[in-house]
Design a protein around this motif. Structure first.
Motif, PDB file in Angstrom:
ATOM      1  N   MET A  21       0.845  -1.200   0.000  1.00 24.54           N
ATOM      2  CA  MET A  21       0.000   0.000   0.000  1.00 24.54           C
ATOM      3  C   MET A  21       0.877   1.247   0.000  1.00 24.54           C
ATOM      4  N   ASN A  22       0.398   2.276  -0.656  1.00 25.08           N
ATOM      5  CA  ASN A  22       1.086   3.562  -0.690  1.00 25.08           C
ATOM      6  C   ASN A  22       1.246   4.097   0.729  1.00 25.08           C
ATOM      7  N   ALA A  23       2.481   4.474   1.084  1.00 25.43           N
ATOM      8  CA  ALA A  23       2.757   4.960   2.438  1.00 25.43           C
ATOM      9  C   ALA A  23       1.978   6.225   2.750  1.00 25.43           C
ATOM     10  N   ASN A  24       1.588   6.964   1.704  1.00 31.20           N
ATOM     11  CA  ASN A  24       0.853   8.214   1.903  1.00 31.20           C
ATOM     12  C   ASN A  24      -0.663   8.015   1.898  1.00 31.20           C
ATOM     13  N   ALA A  25      -1.103   6.786   1.702  1.00 32.61           N
ATOM     14  CA  ALA A  25      -2.535   6.512   1.675  1.00 32.61           C
ATOM     15  C   ALA A  25      -3.126   6.669   3.068  1.00 32.61           C
ATOM     16  N   PRO A  26      -4.404   7.065   3.160  1.00 36.60           N
ATOM     17  CA  PRO A  26      -5.037   7.179   4.474  1.00 36.60           C
ATOM     18  C   PRO A  26      -5.076   5.820   5.179  1.00 36.60           C
ATOM     19  N   ILE A  27      -5.149   5.849   6.485  1.00 38.02           N
ATOM     20  CA  ILE A  27      -5.322   4.617   7.262  1.00 38.02           C
ATOM     21  C   ILE A  27      -6.770   4.176   7.116  1.00 38.02           C
ATOM     22  N   TYR A  28      -6.989   2.957   6.670  1.00 35.41           N
ATOM     23  CA  TYR A  28      -8.350   2.483   6.403  1.00 35.41           C
ATOM     24  C   TYR A  28      -9.033   2.066   7.704  1.00 35.41           C
ATOM     25  N   LEU A  29     -10.066   2.809   8.085  1.00 38.11           N
ATOM     26  CA  LEU A  29     -10.824   2.530   9.304  1.00 38.11           C
ATOM     27  C   LEU A  29     -12.316   2.516   9.007  1.00 38.11           C
ATOM     28  N   ASP A  30     -12.673   1.873   7.899  1.00 37.30           N
ATOM     29  CA  ASP A  30     -14.070   1.800   7.463  1.00 37.30           C
ATOM     30  C   ASP A  30     -14.452   0.361   7.115  1.00 37.30           C
ATOM     31  N   TYR A  31     -13.982  -0.581   7.929  1.00 33.89           N
ATOM     32  CA  TYR A  31     -14.241  -2.000   7.683  1.00 33.89           C
ATOM     33  C   TYR A  31     -15.726  -2.356   7.746  1.00 33.89           C
ATOM     34  N   ALA A  32     -16.522  -1.574   8.483  1.00 28.85           N
ATOM     35  CA  ALA A  32     -17.948  -1.874   8.552  1.00 28.85           C
ATOM     36  C   ALA A  32     -18.648  -1.573   7.234  1.00 28.85           C
ATOM     37  N   ALA A  33     -18.066  -0.672   6.432  1.00 26.19           N
ATOM     38  CA  ALA A  33     -18.624  -0.375   5.114  1.00 26.19           C
ATOM     39  C   ALA A  33     -18.284  -1.490   4.139  1.00 26.19           C
ATOM     40  N   THR A  34     -17.035  -1.899   4.159  1.00 27.21           N
ATOM     41  CA  THR A  34     -16.602  -3.063   3.373  1.00 27.21           C
ATOM     42  C   THR A  34     -15.214  -3.464   3.841  1.00 27.21           C
ATOM     43  N   THR A  35     -14.941  -4.742   3.744  1.00 24.25           N
ATOM     44  CA  THR A  35     -13.616  -5.252   4.082  1.00 24.25           C
ATOM     45  C   THR A  35     -12.815  -5.480   2.807  1.00 24.25           C
ATOM     46  N   ARG A  56      -1.298   5.794  15.374  1.00 26.00           N
ATOM     47  CA  ARG A  56      -1.175   6.943  14.476  1.00 26.00           C
ATOM     48  C   ARG A  56      -2.523   7.642  14.320  1.00 26.00           C
ATOM     49  N   ALA A  57      -3.577   6.865  14.223  1.00 27.60           N
ATOM     50  CA  ALA A  57      -4.911   7.434  14.055  1.00 27.60           C
ATOM     51  C   ALA A  57      -5.310   8.250  15.280  1.00 27.60           C
ATOM     52  N   LEU A  58      -5.003   7.743  16.463  1.00 27.39           N
ATOM     53  CA  LEU A  58      -5.331   8.465  17.684  1.00 27.39           C
ATOM     54  C   LEU A  58      -4.582   9.796  17.759  1.00 27.39           C
ATOM     55  N   ALA A  59      -3.342   9.792  17.303  1.00 31.49           N
ATOM     56  CA  ALA A  59      -2.561  11.033  17.287  1.00 31.49           C
ATOM     57  C   ALA A  59      -3.190  12.048  16.346  1.00 31.49           C
ATOM     58  N   VAL A  60      -3.660  11.577  15.195  1.00 25.75           N
ATOM     59  CA  VAL A  60      -4.331  12.459  14.235  1.00 25.75           C
ATOM     60  C   VAL A  60      -5.614  13.014  14.838  1.00 25.75           C
ATOM     61  N   ILE A  61      -6.397  12.130  15.474  1.00 28.58           N
ATOM     62  CA  ILE A  61      -7.662  12.553  16.078  1.00 28.58           C
ATOM     63  C   ILE A  61      -7.428  13.622  17.143  1.00 28.58           C
ATOM     64  N   GLU A  62      -6.442  13.407  18.006  1.00 25.06           N
ATOM     65  CA  GLU A  62      -6.149  14.369  19.069  1.00 25.06           C
ATOM     66  C   GLU A  62      -5.738  15.718  18.482  1.00 25.06           C
ATOM     67  N   ARG A  63      -4.892  15.682  17.454  1.00 25.12           N
ATOM     68  CA  ARG A  63      -4.424  16.935  16.845  1.00 25.12           C
ATOM     69  C   ARG A  63      -5.572  17.697  16.197  1.00 25.12           C
ATOM     70  N   VAL A  64      -6.371  16.987  15.413  1.00 23.41           N
ATOM     71  CA  VAL A  64      -7.457  17.645  14.682  1.00 23.41           C
ATOM     72  C   VAL A  64      -8.556  18.109  15.627  1.00 23.41           C
ATOM     73  N   TYR A  65      -8.940  17.247  16.541  1.00 28.25           N
ATOM     74  CA  TYR A  65     -10.018  17.604  17.477  1.00 28.25           C
ATOM     75  C   TYR A  65      -9.620  18.799  18.344  1.00 28.25           C
ATOM     76  N   SER A  66      -8.378  18.831  18.786  1.00 29.99           N
ATOM     77  CA  SER A  66      -7.895  19.953  19.606  1.00 29.99           C
ATOM     78  C   SER A  66      -7.932  21.267  18.845  1.00 29.99           C
ATOM     79  N   SER A  67      -7.700  21.178  17.532  1.00 24.39           N
ATOM     80  CA  SER A  67      -7.712  22.402  16.722  1.00 24.39           C
ATOM     81  C   SER A  67      -9.121  22.889  16.426  1.00 24.39           C
TER      82      SER A  67
END
Length: 389
Positions: free
Chosen positions: A1-15, A370-381
């Protein structure tokens, strides 16, 4: 997978399709593979294709503890639910009957009942509890003398809440009332054995358990009182219940996915539970974020979070490093708040501020961190009150 691709966290939509499934499917497409029409019984190519279909049927049956003759191939869980609900009503010759379902079912089920209401039937819609689960006692209280069928999802696709299907199924069996279950989100996540759950009709989807899109199945209990009328007519395939040329590669893929699910169920449950605890611990450190649904009675791979005070659409756009959704993929084009969360009692603002995180077989602890770090950064902003404890 492309290193710059988003982290896939939508398994409930499709695996993503499991590599072993993709490999088997690819061997069913070309001239040198198992490509033939399974209904072509006059030559070896057709026999081999039919054999592959029946092996897959046995694999799906084994996953749910059924007889292979109780498995009907469909294009997905949506078609399976349509066949189950409309087909049962038609086969029984029901007129002005009463049905019970929940207010948070998948749209394929809710729309079927809306259709049946248009034919003059009555439908009772049970609201969930605050934790997203549906009270079995509430369903029992609605049963009337002409109640013909109850339909309840095993696992909710937005919150991951698990309903007590076994208890309800036993009661309905004693009352002689048919029971349909949408098991799209429970297969490969929790044990699903039809005898233990006491179900009569059950919808299944391949792409929710690392199989291909466009393939599903319907379990139809073999007994005199459970019959369904075909909703698609043609060559009389699937013992007359669902006509149409069988897609050997799709079906073989679902069978392989089912076999893998049975083999990996316990191991994956432990893995996903660890990831869930990692997510919960991470969001507990961020004030203003709360869990929608039950902490105890939920599949581990789905976590629905409310980011209070932050617009959900803005939040989703800001979390571009993560592949997420606000709820069901079938409803993602609408700007309305989730009808599931609204039925659970969330106000419009909180429902619109909620996002579903879902992970699975190929998610790693490092990705969650990594996702939690992104969430904390974005949510705090975005939220002035989102300071860490």
């Amino acid at each position: 997978m492309n290193a710059n691709a988003p982290i896939y966290l939508d398994y409930a939509a499709t695996t993503p399709v499991d590599p072993a499934v993709a490999e088997l499917m690819s061997a069913c497409l070309t001239l040198d593979g198992n490509f033939a029409n399974p209904a072509s019984r006059s030559h070896l190519f057709g026999w081999k294709a039919e054999e592959a279909v029946e092996i897959a049927r046995s694999q799906v049956a084994a996953l749910i503890g059924a007889d292979s003759r109780e498995i009907v191939w469909t294009s997905g869980a949506t078609e399976a639910s349509n066949i189950a609900l409309k087909g049962y009503v038609e086969a029984q010759g029901l007129k002005h009957a009463h049905f019970i379902t929940s207010a948070i079912e998948h749209k394929s089920v809710l729309d079927c009942f809306a259709y049946l209401e248009g034919l003059g039937h009555r439908v009772s819609y049970v609201k969930p509890q605050a934790d997203g689960r549906v009270s079995i006692d509430a369903i029992k209280a609605l049963i009337e003398g002409d109640t013909a069928l109850v339909s309840l999802m095993h696992v909710n696709n937005e919150t991951g809440a698990i309903n007590d299907i076994a208890e309800l199924g036993q009661y309905l069996r004693e009352q002689g009332i048919a029971f349909h279950v949408d098991a799209s989100q429970s297969l490969a996540k929790v044990p699903v054995k039809v005898a233990d759950l006491n179900v009569d009709l059950m919808s299944m989807s391949a792409h929710k358990m690392y199989g291909p899109k466009g393939q599903g199945a319907l379990y139809v209990r073999r007994c005199p009182e459970i019959n369904i009328s075909a909703q698609m007519h043609g060559g009389g395939h699937e013992r007359g219940m669902r006509s149409g040329t069988l897609a050997t590669h799709q079906i073989a893929g679902m069978g392989k996915a089912a076999a893998l699910a049975e083999q990996l169920l316990d191991k994956e449950h432990v893995q996903l539970q660890g990831l869930r605890e990692q997510v919960i611990k991470g969001i507990d450190a961020l004030p203003g974020i709360r869990l929608n649904g039950s902490r105890e009675h939920s599949v581990p791979g789905i976590v629905n979070l409310c980011f209070r005070g932050v617009d959900g659409e803005v939040l989703l756009l800001s979390l571009k490093e993560l592949a997420l959704s606000s709820g069901s993929a079938c409803m993602s084009a609408t700007m309305a708040p989730s009808y599931v969360l609204a039925a659970m009692g969330l106000n419009e603002a909180d429902a619109l501020s909620s996002i579903r995180f879902s992970f699975g077989r190929f998610t790693t602890a490092e990705e969650i961190q990594r996702a939690l770090a992104v969430i904390e950064r974005v949510y705090s902003s975005l939220s002035p009150n989102a300071t860490s404890n």
